[in-house]
Motif scaffolding. Structure first.
Motif, PDB file in Angstrom:
ATOM      1  N   LYS A   7       1.076  -1.112   0.237  1.00 48.98           N
ATOM      2  CA  LYS A   7       0.167  -0.001   0.019  1.00 48.98           C
ATOM      3  C   LYS A   7       0.513   0.853  -0.400  1.00 48.98           C
ATOM      4  CE  LYS A   7      -1.170   0.369   5.135  1.00 48.98           C
ATOM      5  NZ  LYS A   7      -2.526   0.696   5.903  1.00 48.98           N
ATOM      6  N   TRP A   8       2.036   0.881   0.435  1.00 51.40           N
ATOM      7  CA  TRP A   8       2.699   2.462   0.208  1.00 51.40           C
ATOM      8  C   TRP A   8       3.934   2.453  -0.880  1.00 51.40           C
ATOM      9  CZ3 TRP A   8       2.203   5.975   3.830  1.00 51.40           C
ATOM     10  CH2 TRP A   8       2.571   6.102   5.101  1.00 51.40           C
ATOM     11  N   ILE A   9       4.276   1.218  -1.359  1.00 53.41           N
ATOM     12  CA  ILE A   9       4.641   1.677  -3.330  1.00 53.41           C
ATOM     13  C   ILE A   9       3.959   2.449  -3.883  1.00 53.41           C
ATOM     14  CG2 ILE A   9       5.780   0.384  -4.313  1.00 53.41           C
ATOM     15  CD1 ILE A   9       6.728  -1.697  -2.814  1.00 53.41           C
ATOM     16  N   TYR A  10       2.092   1.090  -4.036  1.00 51.17           N
ATOM     17  CA  TYR A  10       1.434   2.340  -4.567  1.00 51.17           C
ATOM     18  C   TYR A  10       0.877   3.533  -4.478  1.00 51.17           C
ATOM     19  CZ  TYR A  10       0.053  -2.687  -5.795  1.00 51.17           C
ATOM     20  OH  TYR A  10      -0.008  -3.695  -6.165  1.00 51.17           O
ATOM     21  N   LEU A  11       0.847   4.234  -3.146  1.00 49.22           N
ATOM     22  CA  LEU A  11       0.410   5.363  -2.607  1.00 49.22           C
ATOM     23  C   LEU A  11       1.750   6.270  -3.150  1.00 49.22           C
ATOM     24  CD1 LEU A  11      -1.099   7.230  -0.720  1.00 49.22           C
ATOM     25  CD2 LEU A  11       1.012   6.788   0.829  1.00 49.22           C
ATOM     26  N   PHE A  12       3.191   5.919  -2.697  1.00 50.10           N
ATOM     27  CA  PHE A  12       4.065   7.083  -3.372  1.00 50.10           C
ATOM     28  C   PHE A  12       4.051   6.813  -4.599  1.00 50.10           C
ATOM     29  CE2 PHE A  12       5.982   6.342   0.913  1.00 50.10           C
ATOM     30  CZ  PHE A  12       5.882   7.319   1.375  1.00 50.10           C
ATOM     31  N   THR A  13       4.260   5.448  -6.089  1.00 46.36           N
ATOM     32  CA  THR A  13       4.093   5.805  -6.705  1.00 46.36           C
ATOM     33  C   THR A  13       2.976   6.384  -7.689  1.00 46.36           C
ATOM     34  OG1 THR A  13       4.991   3.793  -7.139  1.00 46.36           O
ATOM     35  CG2 THR A  13       3.371   4.535  -9.315  1.00 46.36           C
ATOM     36  N   LEU A  14       1.646   6.639  -7.145  1.00 49.09           N
ATOM     37  CA  LEU A  14       0.558   7.284  -7.320  1.00 49.09           C
ATOM     38  C   LEU A  14       0.449   8.723  -7.378  1.00 49.09           C
ATOM     39  CD1 LEU A  14      -2.257   5.091  -6.654  1.00 49.09           C
ATOM     40  CD2 LEU A  14      -2.022   5.895  -8.327  1.00 49.09           C
ATOM     41  N   SER A  15       1.326   9.384  -6.295  1.00 50.50           N
ATOM     42  CA  SER A  15       1.164  10.571  -5.898  1.00 50.50           C
ATOM     43  C   SER A  15       2.285  11.401  -6.685  1.00 50.50           C
ATOM     44  CB  SER A  15       2.524  10.725  -4.467  1.00 50.50           C
ATOM     45  OG  SER A  15       2.143  10.346  -3.677  1.00 50.50           O
ATOM     46  N   MET A 230      -2.800   3.788 -15.692  1.00 48.09           N
ATOM     47  CA  MET A 230      -2.162   2.760 -15.356  1.00 48.09           C
ATOM     48  C   MET A 230      -2.259   3.513 -14.120  1.00 48.09           C
ATOM     49  SD  MET A 230       2.581   2.969 -14.589  1.00 48.09           S
ATOM     50  CE  MET A 230       2.990   2.622 -16.524  1.00 48.09           C
ATOM     51  N   ALA A 231      -2.391   4.755 -13.966  1.00 51.62           N
ATOM     52  CA  ALA A 231      -3.198   5.381 -12.045  1.00 51.62           C
ATOM     53  C   ALA A 231      -4.445   4.468 -11.632  1.00 51.62           C
ATOM     54  CB  ALA A 231      -3.134   6.377 -12.485  1.00 51.62           C
ATOM     55  N   LYS A 232      -5.294   4.610 -13.223  1.00 49.13           N
ATOM     56  CA  LYS A 232      -6.622   3.889 -12.706  1.00 49.13           C
ATOM     57  C   LYS A 232      -6.141   2.661 -12.187  1.00 49.13           C
ATOM     58  CE  LYS A 232     -10.857   4.098 -12.895  1.00 49.13           C
ATOM     59  NZ  LYS A 232     -11.777   5.426 -11.737  1.00 49.13           N
ATOM     60  N   VAL A 233      -5.313   1.475 -12.650  1.00 49.66           N
ATOM     61  CA  VAL A 233      -5.365   0.458 -12.189  1.00 49.66           C
ATOM     62  C   VAL A 233      -4.742   0.365 -11.051  1.00 49.66           C
ATOM     63  CG1 VAL A 233      -4.437  -2.102 -12.403  1.00 49.66           C
ATOM     64  CG2 VAL A 233      -4.861  -0.493 -14.701  1.00 49.66           C
ATOM     65  N   LEU A 234      -3.701   1.511 -10.241  1.00 47.33           N
ATOM     66  CA  LEU A 234      -2.797   1.025  -9.156  1.00 47.33           C
ATOM     67  C   LEU A 234      -4.469   1.709  -8.139  1.00 47.33           C
ATOM     68  CD1 LEU A 234       1.007   2.558 -10.337  1.00 47.33           C
ATOM     69  CD2 LEU A 234       0.045   0.185  -9.704  1.00 47.33           C
ATOM     70  N   PHE A 235      -4.390   2.340  -8.116  1.00 48.95           N
ATOM     71  CA  PHE A 235      -5.118   3.312  -7.319  1.00 48.95           C
ATOM     72  C   PHE A 235      -6.705   2.141  -7.056  1.00 48.95           C
ATOM     73  CE2 PHE A 235      -9.522   5.544  -5.817  1.00 48.95           C
ATOM     74  CZ  PHE A 235      -8.847   6.084  -4.924  1.00 48.95           C
ATOM     75  N   VAL A 250      -3.113   9.711  -0.322  1.00 48.05           N
ATOM     76  CA  VAL A 250      -2.791  10.407  -1.862  1.00 48.05           C
ATOM     77  C   VAL A 250      -2.203  11.629  -2.049  1.00 48.05           C
ATOM     78  CG1 VAL A 250      -3.296  10.071  -3.991  1.00 48.05           C
ATOM     79  CG2 VAL A 250      -1.462   9.188  -4.649  1.00 48.05           C
ATOM     80  N   THR A 251      -3.293  12.840  -1.584  1.00 53.68           N
ATOM     81  CA  THR A 251      -3.518  13.675  -1.454  1.00 53.68           C
ATOM     82  C   THR A 251      -2.883  14.295  -0.986  1.00 53.68           C
ATOM     83  OG1 THR A 251      -5.088  13.614  -0.943  1.00 53.68           O
ATOM     84  CG2 THR A 251      -6.134  14.360  -2.739  1.00 53.68           C
ATOM     85  N   TYR A 252      -2.048  13.878   0.168  1.00 54.63           N
ATOM     86  CA  TYR A 252      -1.042  14.112   0.854  1.00 54.63           C
ATOM     87  C   TYR A 252       0.502  15.070   0.524  1.00 54.63           C
ATOM     88  CZ  TYR A 252      -2.630  12.416   5.691  1.00 54.63           C
ATOM     89  OH  TYR A 252      -3.552  12.410   6.806  1.00 54.63           O
ATOM     90  N   LEU A 253       0.309  13.511  -0.999  1.00 55.21           N
ATOM     91  CA  LEU A 253       2.527  14.247  -1.376  1.00 55.21           C
ATOM     92  C   LEU A 253       1.807  14.710  -2.669  1.00 55.21           C
ATOM     93  CD1 LEU A 253       3.490  10.384  -0.151  1.00 55.21           C
ATOM     94  CD2 LEU A 253       3.541  12.699   0.748  1.00 55.21           C
ATOM     95  N   MET A 254       1.052  15.046  -3.785  1.00 58.49           N
ATOM     96  CA  MET A 254       0.272  14.831  -4.602  1.00 58.49           C
ATOM     97  C   MET A 254       0.834  16.956  -4.852  1.00 58.49           C
ATOM     98  SD  MET A 254      -2.901  13.248  -5.816  1.00 58.49           S
ATOM     99  CE  MET A 254      -3.159  14.095  -6.691  1.00 58.49           C
ATOM    100  N   PRO A 255       0.274  17.350  -3.722  1.00 64.24           N
ATOM    101  CA  PRO A 255       0.592  18.445  -3.304  1.00 64.24           C
ATOM    102  C   PRO A 255       2.099  18.643  -4.281  1.00 64.24           C
ATOM    103  CG  PRO A 255      -0.984  18.639  -2.424  1.00 64.24           C
ATOM    104  CD  PRO A 255      -0.224  16.778  -2.822  1.00 64.24           C
ATOM    105  N   ILE A 256       3.175  18.761  -3.671  1.00 67.45           N
ATOM    106  CA  ILE A 256       4.449  19.241  -3.466  1.00 67.45           C
ATOM    107  C   ILE A 256       5.096  18.824  -4.496  1.00 67.45           C
ATOM    108  CG2 ILE A 256       7.012  17.927  -2.238  1.00 67.45           C
ATOM    109  CD1 ILE A 256       4.801  16.718   0.451  1.00 67.45           C
ATOM    110  N   VAL A 257       4.495  17.576  -5.321  1.00 69.12           N
ATOM    111  CA  VAL A 257       4.891  17.886  -6.942  1.00 69.12           C
ATOM    112  C   VAL A 257       4.396  17.511  -7.440  1.00 69.12           C
ATOM    113  CG1 VAL A 257       5.105  15.412  -9.015  1.00 69.12           C
ATOM    114  CG2 VAL A 257       5.109  14.698  -6.087  1.00 69.12           C
TER     115      VAL A 257
END
Length: 292
Positions: A7-15, A230-235, A250-257
Protein backbone atom coordinates in the motif's frame (compact mmCIF):
# COMPACT_ATOMS: atom_id res chain seq x y z
CA UNK A 1 5.01 -8.80 -0.53
CA UNK A 2 2.48 -8.13 2.25
CA UNK A 3 -0.32 -5.57 2.00
CA UNK A 4 1.35 -3.13 4.41
CA UNK A 5 4.38 -2.72 2.13
CA UNK A 6 2.33 -2.79 -1.05
CA UNK A 7 0.00 0.00 0.00
CA UNK A 8 2.92 2.35 0.63
CA UNK A 9 4.54 1.51 -2.72
CA UNK A 10 1.25 2.17 -4.49
CA UNK A 11 0.76 5.38 -2.51
CA UNK A 12 4.15 6.92 -3.40
CA UNK A 13 3.95 5.83 -7.05
CA UNK A 14 0.49 7.34 -7.43
CA UNK A 15 1.64 10.55 -5.73
CA UNK A 16 4.40 10.98 -8.29
CA UNK A 17 2.15 10.15 -11.26
CA UNK A 18 -0.88 12.17 -10.23
CA UNK A 19 1.22 15.03 -8.85
CA UNK A 20 2.71 15.45 -12.33
CA UNK A 21 -0.67 15.27 -14.07
CA UNK A 22 -1.59 18.88 -13.22
CA UNK A 23 1.34 20.41 -15.12
CA UNK A 24 0.68 18.01 -18.00
CA UNK A 25 -2.94 19.21 -18.19
CA UNK A 26 -1.70 22.78 -18.24
CA UNK A 27 0.56 22.01 -21.21
CA UNK A 28 -2.19 20.15 -23.08
CA UNK A 29 -4.57 23.13 -22.70
CA UNK A 30 -2.18 25.28 -24.72
CA UNK A 31 -3.20 23.36 -27.84
CA UNK A 32 -6.61 21.87 -26.97
CA UNK A 33 -9.84 22.97 -25.32
CA UNK A 34 -10.95 21.57 -21.96
CA UNK A 35 -13.61 19.42 -23.65
CA UNK A 36 -11.07 18.02 -26.13
CA UNK A 37 -8.58 17.33 -23.33
CA UNK A 38 -11.16 15.44 -21.27
CA UNK A 39 -12.55 13.35 -24.11
CA UNK A 40 -9.18 12.50 -25.69
CA UNK A 41 -7.75 11.60 -22.29
CA UNK A 42 -10.52 9.05 -21.82
CA UNK A 43 -10.16 7.69 -25.37
CA UNK A 44 -6.37 7.31 -25.20
CA UNK A 45 -6.49 5.78 -21.71
CA UNK A 46 -9.24 3.38 -22.74
CA UNK A 47 -7.20 2.31 -25.76
CA UNK A 48 -4.17 1.51 -23.56
CA UNK A 49 -6.29 -0.44 -21.09
CA UNK A 50 -8.14 -2.40 -23.79
CA UNK A 51 -4.80 -3.55 -25.23
CA UNK A 52 -3.72 -5.17 -21.96
CA UNK A 53 -7.03 -6.27 -20.49
CA UNK A 54 -10.01 -6.25 -22.86
CA UNK A 55 -10.67 -9.93 -22.18
CA UNK A 56 -11.36 -9.03 -18.54
CA UNK A 57 -14.73 -7.56 -19.53
CA UNK A 58 -16.34 -10.99 -19.89
CA UNK A 59 -15.62 -11.72 -16.21
CA UNK A 60 -17.83 -8.85 -15.01
CA UNK A 61 -21.23 -10.15 -13.88
CA UNK A 62 -24.49 -8.44 -14.75
CA UNK A 63 -25.10 -7.41 -11.14
CA UNK A 64 -21.67 -5.73 -10.95
CA UNK A 65 -21.95 -3.69 -14.15
CA UNK A 66 -23.96 -0.92 -12.48
CA UNK A 67 -21.22 -0.38 -9.89
CA UNK A 68 -18.47 -0.61 -12.52
CA UNK A 69 -20.31 1.94 -14.64
CA UNK A 70 -20.93 4.22 -11.68
CA UNK A 71 -17.28 4.20 -10.59
CA UNK A 72 -16.26 4.85 -14.21
CA UNK A 73 -18.43 7.96 -14.33
CA UNK A 74 -17.60 9.24 -10.85
CA UNK A 75 -13.96 8.16 -10.68
CA UNK A 76 -12.85 9.13 -14.19
CA UNK A 77 -15.39 10.59 -16.62
CA UNK A 78 -16.65 13.64 -14.72
CA UNK A 79 -13.39 14.50 -12.89
CA UNK A 80 -11.25 14.67 -16.06
CA UNK A 81 -13.60 17.29 -17.50
CA UNK A 82 -13.95 19.14 -14.19
CA UNK A 83 -10.18 19.46 -13.76
CA UNK A 84 -9.68 20.44 -17.39
CA UNK A 85 -12.18 23.28 -17.05
CA UNK A 86 -10.72 24.37 -13.71
CA UNK A 87 -7.19 24.64 -15.09
CA UNK A 88 -8.27 26.97 -17.86
CA UNK A 89 -8.41 29.61 -15.12
CA UNK A 90 -6.42 28.32 -12.12
CA UNK A 91 -2.72 27.48 -11.75
CA UNK A 92 -1.81 23.80 -11.68
CA UNK A 93 -0.22 24.07 -8.21
CA UNK A 94 -3.42 25.55 -6.71
CA UNK A 95 -5.51 22.84 -8.38
CA UNK A 96 -3.31 20.17 -6.80
CA UNK A 97 -3.65 21.68 -3.31
CA UNK A 98 -7.44 21.85 -3.63
CA UNK A 99 -7.41 18.23 -4.76
CA UNK A 100 -6.41 17.45 -1.16
CA UNK A 101 -10.10 17.77 -0.34
CA UNK A 102 -10.58 14.18 -1.57
CA UNK A 103 -9.84 12.49 1.79
CA UNK A 104 -12.04 14.98 3.63
CA UNK A 105 -14.89 14.44 1.20
CA UNK A 106 -14.34 10.68 1.45
CA UNK A 107 -15.21 10.92 5.13
CA UNK A 108 -18.19 13.21 4.45
CA UNK A 109 -19.61 11.01 1.70
CA UNK A 110 -18.95 7.88 3.75
CA UNK A 111 -20.91 9.38 6.65
CA UNK A 112 -23.77 10.99 4.71
CA UNK A 113 -24.32 8.38 2.00
CA UNK A 114 -22.88 5.11 3.29
CA UNK A 115 -23.60 5.66 7.00
CA UNK A 116 -19.97 5.07 7.95
CA UNK A 117 -19.49 6.35 11.50
CA UNK A 118 -17.07 9.29 11.85
CA UNK A 119 -15.14 10.20 14.99
CA UNK A 120 -15.05 13.67 16.53
CA UNK A 121 -11.44 14.01 15.38
CA UNK A 122 -12.43 13.25 11.79
CA UNK A 123 -15.22 15.83 11.93
CA UNK A 124 -12.74 18.38 13.33
CA UNK A 125 -10.31 17.50 10.53
CA UNK A 126 -13.00 18.11 7.91
CA UNK A 127 -13.77 21.58 9.32
CA UNK A 128 -10.08 22.49 9.53
CA UNK A 129 -9.59 21.35 5.96
CA UNK A 130 -12.52 23.44 4.78
CA UNK A 131 -11.10 26.47 6.62
CA UNK A 132 -7.81 26.05 4.76
CA UNK A 133 -9.72 25.75 1.50
CA UNK A 134 -11.57 29.02 2.07
CA UNK A 135 -8.29 30.77 2.95
CA UNK A 136 -6.62 29.42 -0.19
CA UNK A 137 -9.47 30.50 -2.46
CA UNK A 138 -9.91 33.98 -0.94
CA UNK A 139 -6.19 34.76 -1.03
CA UNK A 140 -5.78 33.38 -4.53
CA UNK A 141 -8.69 35.43 -5.85
CA UNK A 142 -7.24 38.61 -4.33
CA UNK A 143 -3.71 38.27 -5.73
CA UNK A 144 -4.59 36.65 -9.07
CA UNK A 145 -7.15 39.09 -10.41
CA UNK A 146 -6.60 37.70 -13.91
CA UNK A 147 -7.82 34.26 -12.82
CA UNK A 148 -11.47 33.37 -12.23
CA UNK A 149 -11.48 31.58 -8.89
CA UNK A 150 -15.12 30.60 -9.30
CA UNK A 151 -13.62 27.75 -11.32
CA UNK A 152 -12.57 26.10 -8.04
CA UNK A 153 -16.17 24.85 -7.99
CA UNK A 154 -15.14 22.38 -10.69
CA UNK A 155 -12.34 21.05 -8.48
CA UNK A 156 -14.67 20.71 -5.50
CA UNK A 157 -17.14 18.78 -7.67
CA UNK A 158 -14.29 16.54 -8.87
CA UNK A 159 -13.19 15.77 -5.32
CA UNK A 160 -16.75 14.91 -4.31
CA UNK A 161 -16.97 12.66 -7.34
CA UNK A 162 -13.71 10.89 -6.47
CA UNK A 163 -14.81 10.50 -2.85
CA UNK A 164 -18.07 8.85 -3.83
CA UNK A 165 -16.30 6.55 -6.27
CA UNK A 166 -13.77 5.28 -3.72
CA UNK A 167 -16.54 4.47 -1.24
CA UNK A 168 -18.46 2.56 -3.94
CA UNK A 169 -15.28 0.69 -4.91
CA UNK A 170 -14.60 -0.42 -1.37
CA UNK A 171 -18.19 -1.43 -0.62
CA UNK A 172 -19.34 -3.13 -3.83
CA UNK A 173 -16.24 -4.03 -5.89
CA UNK A 174 -13.78 -5.08 -3.18
CA UNK A 175 -13.29 -8.56 -4.61
CA UNK A 176 -12.97 -7.60 -8.27
CA UNK A 177 -9.52 -7.46 -9.92
CA UNK A 178 -8.19 -3.90 -10.27
CA UNK A 179 -7.55 -4.21 -14.03
CA UNK A 180 -11.04 -5.66 -14.55
CA UNK A 181 -12.61 -2.65 -12.86
CA UNK A 182 -10.50 -0.20 -14.88
CA UNK A 183 -11.27 -1.87 -18.22
CA UNK A 184 -14.97 -2.06 -17.33
CA UNK A 185 -14.94 1.63 -16.38
CA UNK A 186 -13.61 2.65 -19.77
CA UNK A 187 -15.90 0.28 -21.65
CA UNK A 188 -18.75 2.35 -20.21
CA UNK A 189 -17.34 5.87 -20.63
CA UNK A 190 -15.38 5.67 -23.91
CA UNK A 191 -18.44 5.91 -26.20
CA UNK A 192 -19.78 9.15 -24.69
CA UNK A 193 -16.20 10.49 -24.79
CA UNK A 194 -16.01 9.81 -28.55
CA UNK A 195 -19.36 11.55 -29.10
CA UNK A 196 -18.18 14.58 -27.10
CA UNK A 197 -14.89 14.74 -29.04
CA UNK A 198 -16.69 14.71 -32.40
CA UNK A 199 -19.02 17.49 -31.27
CA UNK A 200 -16.10 19.57 -29.91
CA UNK A 201 -14.82 20.57 -33.34
CA UNK A 202 -11.54 18.69 -32.90
CA UNK A 203 -11.60 17.37 -36.46
CA UNK A 204 -11.88 20.80 -38.07
CA UNK A 205 -9.00 21.69 -40.39
CA UNK A 206 -7.84 24.70 -38.37
CA UNK A 207 -7.42 22.49 -35.30
CA UNK A 208 -5.65 19.63 -37.07
CA UNK A 209 -3.09 21.96 -38.75
CA UNK A 210 -2.41 24.03 -35.63
CA UNK A 211 1.32 24.02 -34.69
CA UNK A 212 0.39 23.65 -31.01
CA UNK A 213 -1.50 20.40 -31.63
CA UNK A 214 1.47 18.01 -31.82
CA UNK A 215 3.09 18.98 -28.49
CA UNK A 216 -0.35 19.02 -26.84
CA UNK A 217 -1.04 15.49 -28.07
CA UNK A 218 2.37 14.31 -26.86
CA UNK A 219 1.68 15.63 -23.36
CA UNK A 220 -1.79 14.11 -23.55
CA UNK A 221 -0.43 10.67 -24.44
CA UNK A 222 1.86 10.77 -21.40
CA UNK A 223 -1.00 11.98 -19.23
CA UNK A 224 -3.35 9.29 -20.51
CA UNK A 225 -0.92 6.38 -20.26
CA UNK A 226 0.44 7.18 -16.82
CA UNK A 227 -1.93 9.68 -15.21
CA UNK A 228 -5.13 7.86 -16.12
CA UNK A 229 -4.69 4.28 -17.42
CA UNK A 230 -1.82 3.07 -15.23
CA UNK A 231 -2.87 5.18 -12.24
CA UNK A 232 -6.43 3.86 -12.45
CA UNK A 233 -5.22 0.27 -12.04
CA UNK A 234 -2.78 1.22 -9.26
CA UNK A 235 -5.48 3.13 -7.40
CA UNK A 236 -7.89 0.20 -7.61
CA UNK A 237 -5.11 -2.02 -6.22
CA UNK A 238 -4.52 0.49 -3.43
CA UNK A 239 -8.22 0.47 -2.49
CA UNK A 240 -8.08 -3.32 -2.46
CA UNK A 241 -5.15 -3.56 -0.03
CA UNK A 242 -6.06 -0.54 2.12
CA UNK A 243 -9.05 1.46 3.38
CA UNK A 244 -10.88 4.07 1.24
CA UNK A 245 -9.54 6.90 3.39
CA UNK A 246 -5.94 5.62 3.20
CA UNK A 247 -6.30 5.27 -0.57
CA UNK A 248 -7.49 8.86 -0.91
CA UNK A 249 -4.53 10.05 1.20
CA UNK A 250 -2.43 10.00 -1.95
CA UNK A 251 -3.36 13.70 -1.94
CA UNK A 252 -0.88 14.23 0.94
CA UNK A 253 2.07 13.99 -1.43
CA UNK A 254 0.56 15.07 -4.75
CA UNK A 255 0.72 18.83 -3.98
CA UNK A 256 4.45 18.59 -3.24
CA UNK A 257 5.10 17.12 -6.68
CA UNK A 258 2.69 19.51 -8.41
CA UNK A 259 4.07 22.62 -6.67
CA UNK A 260 7.58 21.58 -7.72
CA UNK A 261 6.49 21.44 -11.37
CA UNK A 262 4.51 24.68 -11.00
CA UNK A 263 7.53 26.58 -9.67
CA UNK A 264 9.63 25.30 -12.57
CA UNK A 265 6.90 26.64 -14.88
CA UNK A 266 7.02 30.12 -13.25
CA UNK A 267 3.78 29.82 -11.31
CA UNK A 268 3.54 32.10 -8.25
CA UNK A 269 2.60 30.83 -4.82
CA UNK A 270 2.38 33.11 -1.76
CA UNK A 271 3.34 32.15 1.78
CA UNK A 272 -0.30 32.53 2.82
CA UNK A 273 -1.34 30.05 0.12
CA UNK A 274 1.32 27.60 1.32
CA UNK A 275 0.02 28.08 4.87
CA UNK A 276 -3.55 27.47 3.71
CA UNK A 277 -2.38 24.30 1.97
CA UNK A 278 -0.73 23.12 5.19
CA UNK A 279 -3.98 23.74 7.08
CA UNK A 280 -5.81 21.56 4.55
CA UNK A 281 -3.23 18.81 5.04
CA UNK A 282 -3.56 19.18 8.83
CA UNK A 283 -7.26 18.50 8.39
CA UNK A 284 -6.44 15.45 6.28
CA UNK A 285 -4.00 14.26 8.96
CA UNK A 286 -6.65 14.51 11.67
CA UNK A 287 -9.07 12.57 9.47
CA UNK A 288 -6.52 9.76 9.15
CA UNK A 289 -4.89 9.78 12.57
CA UNK A 290 -5.57 6.65 14.56
CA UNK A 291 -6.08 6.51 18.32
CA UNK A 292 -3.02 5.68 20.38
Amino acid sequence: MNNVNLKWIYLFTLSLIWGSSFILMKKVLIGLTAVQLGSLRIIFSGFFLFIVGFNKIKTITSKDWKWVGLTGLLGTFFPVFFFAYAQTEIDSSIASILNSLVPLNTVLVGFLVFKIVSTKRQILGVFIGLLGTVMLIVNGASIHSNQNYLYVIFIILATLSYATSVNVLKRYLQNMHALTIAVGNFAVIIIPAVIILISSGFFKTEVLVSPSLKPALLYLLILSLFGTAMAKVLFNKLVYVATPVFASSVTYLMPIVAIFWGILDDESLTLLQVFAGLIILLGVYLVHKRKG
